[in-house]
Design an enzyme around this catalytic site. Structure first.
Site, short mmCIF file in Angstrom:
data_model
loop_
_atom_site.label_atom_id
_atom_site.label_comp_id
_atom_site.label_asym_id
_atom_site.label_seq_id
_atom_site.Cartn_x
_atom_site.Cartn_y
_atom_site.Cartn_z
N ARG A 112 -38.78 -25.65 8.12
CA ARG A 112 -39.18 -25.62 6.71
C ARG A 112 -37.97 -25.46 5.79
O ARG A 112 -38.00 -25.84 4.64
CB ARG A 112 -40.17 -24.46 6.51
CG ARG A 112 -41.05 -24.53 5.32
CD ARG A 112 -42.31 -23.68 5.52
NE ARG A 112 -42.05 -22.32 5.89
CZ ARG A 112 -42.17 -21.26 5.07
NH1 ARG A 112 -42.53 -21.46 3.82
NH2 ARG A 112 -41.96 -20.04 5.49
N TYR A 113 -36.93 -24.81 6.27
CA TYR A 113 -35.69 -24.64 5.50
C TYR A 113 -34.60 -25.42 6.23
O TYR A 113 -34.65 -25.55 7.46
CB TYR A 113 -35.28 -23.17 5.46
CG TYR A 113 -36.30 -22.24 4.84
CD1 TYR A 113 -36.33 -22.05 3.46
CD2 TYR A 113 -37.21 -21.55 5.62
CE1 TYR A 113 -37.26 -21.19 2.88
CE2 TYR A 113 -38.13 -20.68 5.05
CZ TYR A 113 -38.15 -20.50 3.69
OH TYR A 113 -39.06 -19.65 3.12
N ARG A 116 -32.80 -23.27 9.17
CA ARG A 116 -33.58 -22.35 9.99
C ARG A 116 -34.77 -23.05 10.62
O ARG A 116 -35.33 -23.98 10.04
CB ARG A 116 -34.16 -21.22 9.12
CG ARG A 116 -33.25 -20.06 8.90
CD ARG A 116 -33.58 -19.37 7.59
NE ARG A 116 -33.06 -20.13 6.47
CZ ARG A 116 -33.38 -19.92 5.19
NH1 ARG A 116 -34.23 -19.00 4.87
NH2 ARG A 116 -32.85 -20.67 4.23
N CYS A 125 -50.41 -10.87 20.97
CA CYS A 125 -49.83 -9.73 20.24
C CYS A 125 -50.47 -8.47 20.80
O CYS A 125 -51.62 -8.50 21.26
CB CYS A 125 -50.14 -9.80 18.75
SG CYS A 125 -49.51 -11.28 17.95
N CYS A 129 -52.96 -8.03 13.71
CA CYS A 129 -52.95 -7.47 12.36
C CYS A 129 -53.93 -8.27 11.51
O CYS A 129 -53.88 -9.50 11.49
CB CYS A 129 -51.54 -7.59 11.78
SG CYS A 129 -50.28 -7.06 12.95
N CYS A 132 -52.62 -11.12 9.25
CA CYS A 132 -51.67 -12.05 9.88
C CYS A 132 -51.69 -13.42 9.21
O CYS A 132 -52.74 -14.04 9.06
CB CYS A 132 -52.00 -12.20 11.36
SG CYS A 132 -50.84 -13.32 12.19
N ARG A 134 -50.59 -16.07 10.51
CA ARG A 134 -50.84 -17.09 11.52
C ARG A 134 -52.16 -16.83 12.25
O ARG A 134 -52.31 -17.17 13.44
CB ARG A 134 -49.67 -17.13 12.49
CG ARG A 134 -49.04 -18.49 12.60
CD ARG A 134 -47.67 -18.45 13.26
NE ARG A 134 -46.65 -18.40 12.24
CZ ARG A 134 -45.58 -17.60 12.28
NH1 ARG A 134 -45.38 -16.80 13.30
NH2 ARG A 134 -44.72 -17.62 11.29
N ASP A 293 -49.94 -13.18 2.06
CA ASP A 293 -50.24 -14.61 1.95
C ASP A 293 -51.75 -14.83 1.80
O ASP A 293 -52.55 -14.07 2.36
CB ASP A 293 -49.75 -15.34 3.20
CG ASP A 293 -48.24 -15.27 3.34
OD1 ASP A 293 -47.55 -15.37 2.31
OD2 ASP A 293 -47.76 -15.10 4.47
N ASP A 330 -44.08 -15.92 -0.48
CA ASP A 330 -43.88 -17.15 0.29
C ASP A 330 -44.82 -18.18 -0.31
O ASP A 330 -46.05 -18.04 -0.19
CB ASP A 330 -44.19 -16.89 1.77
CG ASP A 330 -43.23 -17.62 2.67
OD1 ASP A 330 -42.81 -18.73 2.29
OD2 ASP A 330 -42.90 -17.10 3.75
N LYS A 337 -39.76 -19.04 0.32
CA LYS A 337 -39.80 -17.72 -0.32
C LYS A 337 -39.12 -17.75 -1.68
O LYS A 337 -38.08 -18.38 -1.84
CB LYS A 337 -39.06 -16.70 0.54
CG LYS A 337 -39.72 -16.41 1.86
CD LYS A 337 -38.90 -15.41 2.64
CE LYS A 337 -39.31 -15.41 4.10
NZ LYS A 337 -39.00 -16.70 4.77
#
Ligand code: SF4
Length: 373
Positions: A112-113, A116, A125, A129, A132, A134, A293, A330, A337
Site C-alpha cells: 500500500r505504501y 513497505r 490470534c 480483539c 480488529c 482484519r 477503523d 488510517d 495514515k
C-alpha cells in the site's frame, strides 16, 4: 520464575510451569459460550453478541487474559468478549476498511505504501480483539496462507526492490511455532533490499508467556527486528507483560506500541498517560494512537476523531513527549495514515504568531528568519 498477576480461581491449582507455558495457554483458550458461562457471569448482551457472531468473527481468550477480566464494563473484557452492539451496522461500516485487498499484488501480501509491505502469515490470534481491522480474515482457517502463497509473496518481494520494510502480521505471527516463524524471518532476511522486519504481535498483551528466551535466541541472527505491539489499557500492564517487554528489549528488539482508541475503554487522557508512562518504564515506545477503523461490528467502540485530538492536547506540555503517541487515522479505502495534532495557534498577525501553551497562557513567536525578504 515469571512474576504472577492474579489468576482466575478456575486455574489457581495449575502448576506455574503449565501457566507459564504459552502452548498450555493456547490449548486452554476459552472459545465457546458454554465454557465462558462456567467462568464469568455472562451478561445477556454478551450472550447475544457471542451467538450473533458465530460463523463471522469468533472469540477466544487465553486463561491469562481472561484472568484480568472484572465486571461487564472491564476494559479488558470488553476487548475480548463480543457484545450485542457488534451486531449493529452503520452506513459507514466496511469489511476491509484499509483497502488491503485491492492493494494485494499476490495473495496475503499488501503493498500500500511504496517502501513497505505487509505479509499475512497466519489467521490465528491468542485473543480475537473485538476492534480488529482484519476481522474479515482472522480466526478463519480458510485464510491461512499455503506454502505456495508464501513462495509467491517472497517472489514478489524479491522482484520489488523499492520495498525496504516488511511487516509480518496476520493474525498474530507469534501464534506460529518458533521454527516456522524463524523460517519466514530467514526467508525475508535473505532478500538483500529488505532492511527492516517488523513483527506485529499482541502476544506481549494477551499471551506474554510466548516471549521465551528460546524464541529470542532463535531470532537473534536476523536483527534489526522491530516489534509492534498493542497495549490498550493499564489493566493489561501486568508483571508478566512487563517481563515480556523487557526480554524483547534485552534481546535487541526495538519495541513500539500501537494503541487503538476505544470508546469507554481508553478514550480519556489519564488512561492514555498512565499507559504511556508504563510502556516507557518497560522500554516500549508509545508510537501510534489509532482512530478505530470503521470495520463492521465496531460502531459502538468508535470515538469521535476530536476525542483523540483533545487527549493529545491535554498531554502535550504536561507529559514527557516520549510518552505521547502520534494520533493517526488510517484513511478508509487505502489512503494510508494521516497524523493529527492539536492546533495551538491562536492568532496570526503578520509575522507574529500567537500560540497557547498547555496551561492556557499565550506566547508570541515572531516568524522572521533573516533571509525572509
Ligand atoms: S491480535 Fe491483532 S490481528 Fe489478532 S485479533 Fe487482535 S488486532 Fe486482530
Amino acid at each position: 520464575m515469571m512474576p504472577r498477576s492474579v489468576r482466575h480461581p478456575a486455574w489457581c491449582d495449575v502448576s506455574d510451569a503449565d501457566w507459564s507455558d504459552w502452548r498450555w495457554q493456547l490449548r486452554r483458550r476459552v472459545r465457546d459460550l458454554a465454557t465462558l458461562e462456567t467462568l464469568i457471569a455472562v451478561t445477556d448482551e454478551e450472550r447475544r453478541g457471542i451467538t450473533g457472531r458465530v460463523g463471522t468473527f469468533p472469540f477466544a481468550a487465553t486463561p491469562y487474559y481472561l484472568s484480568l477480566f472484572e465486571g461487564p464494563d472491564c476494559p479488558v473484557r470488553r476487548q475480548a468478549i463480543p457484545h450485542a452492539d457488534e451486531l449493529l451496522t452503520t452506513p459507514w461500516d466496511l469489511d476491509d476498511p484499509l483497502g488491503e485487498d485491492p492493494h494485494s499484488p499476490v495473495p496475503n501480501l499488501v503493498h500500500r505504501y511504496p517502501d513497505r509491505a505487509l505479509l499475512y502469515v497466519t489467521h490465528n490470534c491468542a485473543v480475537y480483539c473485538r476492534h480488529c481491522t482484519r476481522a474479515r480474515k482472522v480466526g478463519d482457517a480458510r485464510t491461512a496462507p499455503s506454502r505456495a502463497m508464501f513462495e509467491a509473496a517472497y517472489d514478489y518481494l524479491r522482484r520489488t526492490p523499492a520495498i525496504k520494510d516488511v511487516l509480518v502480521s496476520g493474525g498474530d505471527p507469534l501464534s506460529l511455532s518458533d521454527d516456522r516463524l524463524v523460517e519466514i524471518i530467514a526467508a525475508l532476511r535473505a532478500i538483500p533490499h529488505i532492511e527492516i522486519i517488523r513483527l506485529c504481535t499482541r502476544n506481549p498483551v494477551t499471551l506474554p508467556q510466548r516471549i521465551t528466551p528460546a524464541l529470542l535466541e532463535a531470532l537473534r541472527p536476523y536483527h534489526p527486528l522491530f516489534v509492534s505491539t498493542h497495549f490498550n489499557h493499564p489493566r493489561e500492564c501486568t508483571p508478566e507483560a512487563a517481563q515480556a517487554l523487557n526480554l524483547l528489549a534485552d534481546a535487541g528488539f526495538s519495541v513500539g506500541n500501537q494503541m487503538v482508541l476505544l470508546r469507554g475503554i481508553n478514550d480519556d487522557e489519564p488512561t492514555v498517560t498512565e499507559l504511556g508512562r508504563w510502556l516507557l518504564r518497560n522500554r516500549c515506545r508509545p508510537y501510534y494512537m489509532f482512530q478505530c477503523d470503521p470495520v463492521g461490528g465496531t460502531a459502538h467502540l468508535r470515538t469521535a476523531v476530536q476525542t483523540g485530538v483533545d487527549i493529545l492536547d491535554r498531554m502535550r506540555g504536561r507529559v514527557s513527549g516520549l510518552a505521547i503517541p502520534q494520533l493517526a487515522v488510517d484513511l478508509p479505502g487505502g489512503g494510508g495514515k494521516i497524523t493529527l495534532v492539536p492546533d495551538r495557534l491562536v492568532k496570526l498577525d503578520g509575522k507574529r504568531r500567537v500560540y497557547r501553551d498547555a496551561f492556557g497562557g499565550t506566547f508570541d513567536y515572531v516568524d522572521a528568519p533573516l533571509d525572509d525578504s
